[in-house]
Enzyme design. Structure first.
Site, PDB file in Angstrom:
ATOM      1  N   HIS A  10      -1.425 -14.667  -4.013  1.00 44.16           N
ATOM      2  CA  HIS A  10      -1.251 -15.408  -2.705  1.00 44.16           C
ATOM      3  C   HIS A  10      -1.990 -16.690  -2.465  1.00 44.16           C
ATOM      4  O   HIS A  10      -3.407 -16.749  -2.362  1.00 44.16           O
ATOM      5  CB  HIS A  10      -1.884 -14.382  -1.570  1.00 44.16           C
ATOM      6  CG  HIS A  10      -1.446 -12.985  -1.642  1.00 44.16           C
ATOM      7  ND1 HIS A  10      -1.629 -12.024  -2.609  1.00 44.16           N
ATOM      8  CD2 HIS A  10      -0.263 -12.164  -1.241  1.00 44.16           C
ATOM      9  CE1 HIS A  10      -1.055 -10.908  -2.454  1.00 44.16           C
ATOM     10  NE2 HIS A  10      -0.090 -11.089  -1.487  1.00 44.16           N
TER      11      HIS A  10
ATOM     12  N   HIS B 136       3.490 -16.565   1.533  1.00 44.84           N
ATOM     13  CA  HIS B 136       2.515 -15.576   1.528  1.00 44.84           C
ATOM     14  C   HIS B 136       2.133 -15.142   0.271  1.00 44.84           C
ATOM     15  O   HIS B 136       1.097 -15.104  -0.051  1.00 44.84           O
ATOM     16  CB  HIS B 136       3.044 -14.472   2.397  1.00 44.84           C
ATOM     17  CG  HIS B 136       2.307 -12.984   2.517  1.00 44.84           C
ATOM     18  ND1 HIS B 136       1.173 -13.151   3.378  1.00 44.84           N
ATOM     19  CD2 HIS B 136       2.156 -12.147   1.663  1.00 44.84           C
ATOM     20  CE1 HIS B 136       0.574 -11.865   3.178  1.00 44.84           C
ATOM     21  NE2 HIS B 136       1.036 -11.095   2.089  1.00 44.84           N
TER      22      HIS B 136
ATOM     23  N   GLU C   1     -11.980   7.652  14.239  1.00 43.81           N
ATOM     24  CA  GLU C   1     -12.336   8.233  12.969  1.00 43.81           C
ATOM     25  C   GLU C   1     -12.313   6.993  11.974  1.00 43.81           C
ATOM     26  O   GLU C   1     -13.270   6.783  11.006  1.00 43.81           O
ATOM     27  CB  GLU C   1     -11.780   9.296  12.619  1.00 43.81           C
ATOM     28  CG  GLU C   1     -11.712  10.499  13.421  1.00 43.81           C
ATOM     29  CD  GLU C   1     -10.665  10.760  14.675  1.00 43.81           C
ATOM     30  OE1 GLU C   1     -10.569  11.700  15.259  1.00 43.81           O
ATOM     31  OE2 GLU C   1     -10.022   9.657  14.796  1.00 43.81           O
TER      32      GLU C   1
ATOM     33  N   HIS D 149      -5.472  21.802  13.650  1.00 46.15           N
ATOM     34  CA  HIS D 149      -6.739  21.520  13.545  1.00 46.15           C
ATOM     35  C   HIS D 149      -7.282  22.185  12.233  1.00 46.15           C
ATOM     36  O   HIS D 149      -8.527  21.905  11.643  1.00 46.15           O
ATOM     37  CB  HIS D 149      -7.728  21.726  14.589  1.00 46.15           C
ATOM     38  CG  HIS D 149      -7.545  21.091  15.850  1.00 46.15           C
ATOM     39  ND1 HIS D 149      -6.318  20.587  16.468  1.00 46.15           N
ATOM     40  CD2 HIS D 149      -8.572  20.331  16.413  1.00 46.15           C
ATOM     41  CE1 HIS D 149      -6.680  19.774  17.447  1.00 46.15           C
ATOM     42  NE2 HIS D 149      -7.825  19.744  17.589  1.00 46.15           N
TER      43      HIS D 149
END
Length: 667
Positions: free
Chosen positions: A26, A262, A413, A475
């Site tokens: 890059h 890029h 988290e 969960h």
């Protein structure tokens, strides 16, 4: 005397040469941020190339890690142990210059591994917290021996990643005055001009987070950059962000400012045009002597560190105990006798006959080891009471109490995990943080990065199975244990009771070369009887908990809350005259590293009839039981109901394990 632009052009040309030789890499961001890097590394950053591990150096993080040639260029130019030959070997096997900066490549100056966008930014937040906490703990009036900044470069991609919101929000709330971010606002990503999918008002966004914002700074005007850095350093009550406007690929006359710059090669013609545009006449990989001389920071770095060393000697003379403790913590060495104290507590935990959830026995262990380890910095992602991560000696870390040892991370988290990685990479801390096991998916890439970097971080995951009950399948983790065990260099412990929980924590803290996942139950589990030999064997990851009289006919292997269920089944089978061995395997990763003789003593190769029992995906267990073995596991999602009902309906009962034993024996 070379101009500042000529000095910055050294970064641009080295980048072009390295990427062209590798036919990969890059170019755009290093060329676009070269002017900023020149000011920061030559005039602002505090470091010593000859001693990359000096404690009080400024930390620099390249969050937009694809721009790695920017970092490699400045490390080479300023005098780190990085040769031009390694620059020529950019992105080649075994080089010190991989495609993205890798901390584990052991190249001084690379503070953290970056590449997954946004994580380096979150790491920098952890580093800034670590610096402030160490300063609050060890500095004394007139003896500021911990006093450094954390700088982070980040791009549009970092800003788009959700983790940047989590980390920036917490950093603003924590008022991290020595954290300075430089946002490379070039408006280009792989797909083109980002305005089509990223049109945030970044300045207002960070102002809302409580940051000091310097908007619209010309990233190609060294005077403007220097002024912005000075203003950022002058603000000490909140973090700062410099919104630098740059042109990606600056200097390439036909391709700058386009998406081509890029990650695509410039091609020989455009490189030639860029070299002419930059008035750079030296051959590839050659930097003129006068430019090298101006970039060389070795003497300056030596003087800066020597001045600090003199102050540290004075500090050491006046505060010898504090100095010794700081040296111990920064070296990563545990306090003398720590392992013996953990062993003593394991024996104490073994004597507890009360059924408890392992999240409770984990908390009990933390309350024992916490006071022994001032570097143990805990936290939770808004699940503190559920995770059991708060200790009796916990002090909440806030801007007003920077030396606290517990952080309320909020429902972040991913941010929590990457911030802990930054704390560990900084040095002086052993961080741990908790959430539910099913939510490890949110933080998964940061957990993986900890393993990649081989850093000491402890991830506490509670509510480890369908045994959590009524919260239901959203969960209840199924595949998470298998996924975490699959991460290279990751240790994972799923203890069955207090003695195994204490052993697991001891092993996690003592491990200095990588992270550990500690997996705990919500529901109570019965403690298992053991003799001293069995107790000592827990640390080997797997051991014989119940044995048969003579060679077993079948071996049952279990982990966590299922060990108690398996034990009931094994005893019932023994009562019928069957020779069955029960192996508790709290850590498959640890067991797999044991010598073959030990592994064969626990799992004799000649005993091919085997049953594994774990309330999770069956995938990891075939390697232990063989294709003809039996696995009592779960390869579908759970259900919302009381834990006992869920376990019964999905076959996690002693009766069902007995059926699996009988089926194996009949095979």
């Amino acid at each position: 005397m070379p101009t500042h632009r000529e000095l910055a052009n050294a970064i641009r040309v080295l980048t072009m040469d390295a990427v062209q030789k590798a036919s990969s890499g890059h170019i755009g961001t290093p060329m676009g941020m070269a002017d900023i890097a020149e000011v920061l590394w030559r005039e602002v950053l505090k470091f010593n190339p000859a001693n990359p591990g000096w404690w009080d150096r400024d930390r620099f993080v390249l969050s937009n890690g694809h721009a790695s040639m920017l970092l490699y260029s400045v490390l080479y130019l300023t005098g780190y142990d990085l040769s031009i030959e390694e620059i020529k070997r950019f992105r080649q096997f075994g080089s010190k210059t991989p495609g993205h900066p890798e901390r584990e490549a052991h190249l001084g100056g690379v503070e953290t591994t970056t590449g997954p966008l946004g994580q380096g930014f979150a790491n920098s937040v952890g580093m800034a917290i670590a610096e402030r906490s160490l300063a609050a703990t060890f500095n004394r009036p007139g003896h500021e021996i911990i006093d450094h900044h954390t700088y982070v470069f980040m791009g549009d991609g970092c800003m788009m990643e959700g983790i940047s919101h989590e980390a920036a929000s917490l950093a603003g709330m924590q008022k991290l005055g020595k954290l300075i971010a430089v946002y490379d606002n070039n408006g280009i990503s792989i797909d083109g001009k980002v305005v089509g999918w990223f049109d945030d008002n970044t300045a207002e966004r960070f102002e809302a987070y409580g940051w000091h914002v310097l908007p619209k700074v010309d990233g190609h005007d060294r005077v403007a950059v220097a002024k912005a850095l000075a203003e950022a350093r002058a603000v000490t009550d909140r973090p700062s962000i410099i919104c630098a406007q740059t042109i990606i690929g600056w200097g390439a006359p036909n391709k700058q400012g386009t998406a081509v710059m890029h990650g695509e090669g410039m091609g020989n013609d455009e490189i030639a045009a860029a070299r002419a545009n930059l008035k750079w006449t030296s051959p590839p990989f050659e930097v003129p002597a006068d430019i090298r001389a101006q970039w060389d920071m070795r003497e300056k770095g030596k003087q800066v560190e020597q001045e600090w060393a003199s102050r540290f000697q004075a500090y050491k003379a006046k505060f010898p105990e504090l100095a010794a403790e700081l040296e111990r913590r920064m070296s990563g060495t545990l306090p003398s006798g720590f392992a013996d104290k953990v062993s003593a507590y394991v024996k104490q935990a073994q004597d507890d006959t009360k059924p408890l959830a392992t999240r409770q026995t984990s908390n009990a262990t933390l309350n024992v080891v916490g006071p022994l380890l001032p570097e143990l910095l805990g936290g939770s992602a808004d699940l503190t009471p559920s995770n059991g991560t708060l200790r009796k000696d916990s002090v909440i870390l806030t801007p007003e109490v920077p030396a606290g040892n517990y952080i309320h991370y909020g429902v972040r988290e991913f941010g929590m995990s990457a911030i802990m990685n930054g704390m560990s990479a900084h040095g002086g801390f052993i961080p741990y943080g908790g959430t539910f096991l099913t939510f490890c998916d949110y933080s998964r890439n940061a957990v993986r990065m900890a393993a990649l970097m081989e850093i000491r971080v402890n991830f506490v995951f509670t509510h480890d199975s369908i045994g959590l009950g009524e919260d239901g399948p959203t969960h209840q983790p199924i595949e998470q244990l298998a996924g975490l065990r699959a991460i290279p260099r990751m240790e994972l412990w799923r203890p069955c009771d207090g003695a195994e929980s204490a052993t697991a924590w001891g092993a996690a803290i003592e491990r200095a070369d990588g992270p550990t996942c500690l997996i705990f139950t919500r529901q109570a589990v019965p403690p298992q009887p053991r003799d001293p030999k069995q107790l000592a064997a827990i640390k080997r990851g797997g051991y014989v908990l119940i044995d048969s009289d003579g060679q077993p006919e079948v071996i049952v292997i279990a982990t966590g809350s299922e060990v108690g269920i398996a034990a009931d089944a094994v005893r019932a089978a023994a009562a019928k005259g069957r020779k069955v061995r029960l192996v508790s395997m709290p850590s498959t990763t640890t067991f797999d590293r044991q010598d073959q003789a030990y592994k064969d003593s626990v799992l004799p190769p000649q005993v091919v009839r085997r049953v594994a029992v774990e309330a999770g995906a069956t995938q990891p267990w075939w390697k232990y039981v063989g294709l003809e073995g039996q696995i009592v596991g779960i390869d579908h999602f759970g259900a919302s109901a009381p834990a006992k009902d869920v376990f019964k309906n999905f076959g996690f009962t002693a009766e069902h394990v007995q059926e699996a034993i009988d089926k194996t024996l009949a095979g």
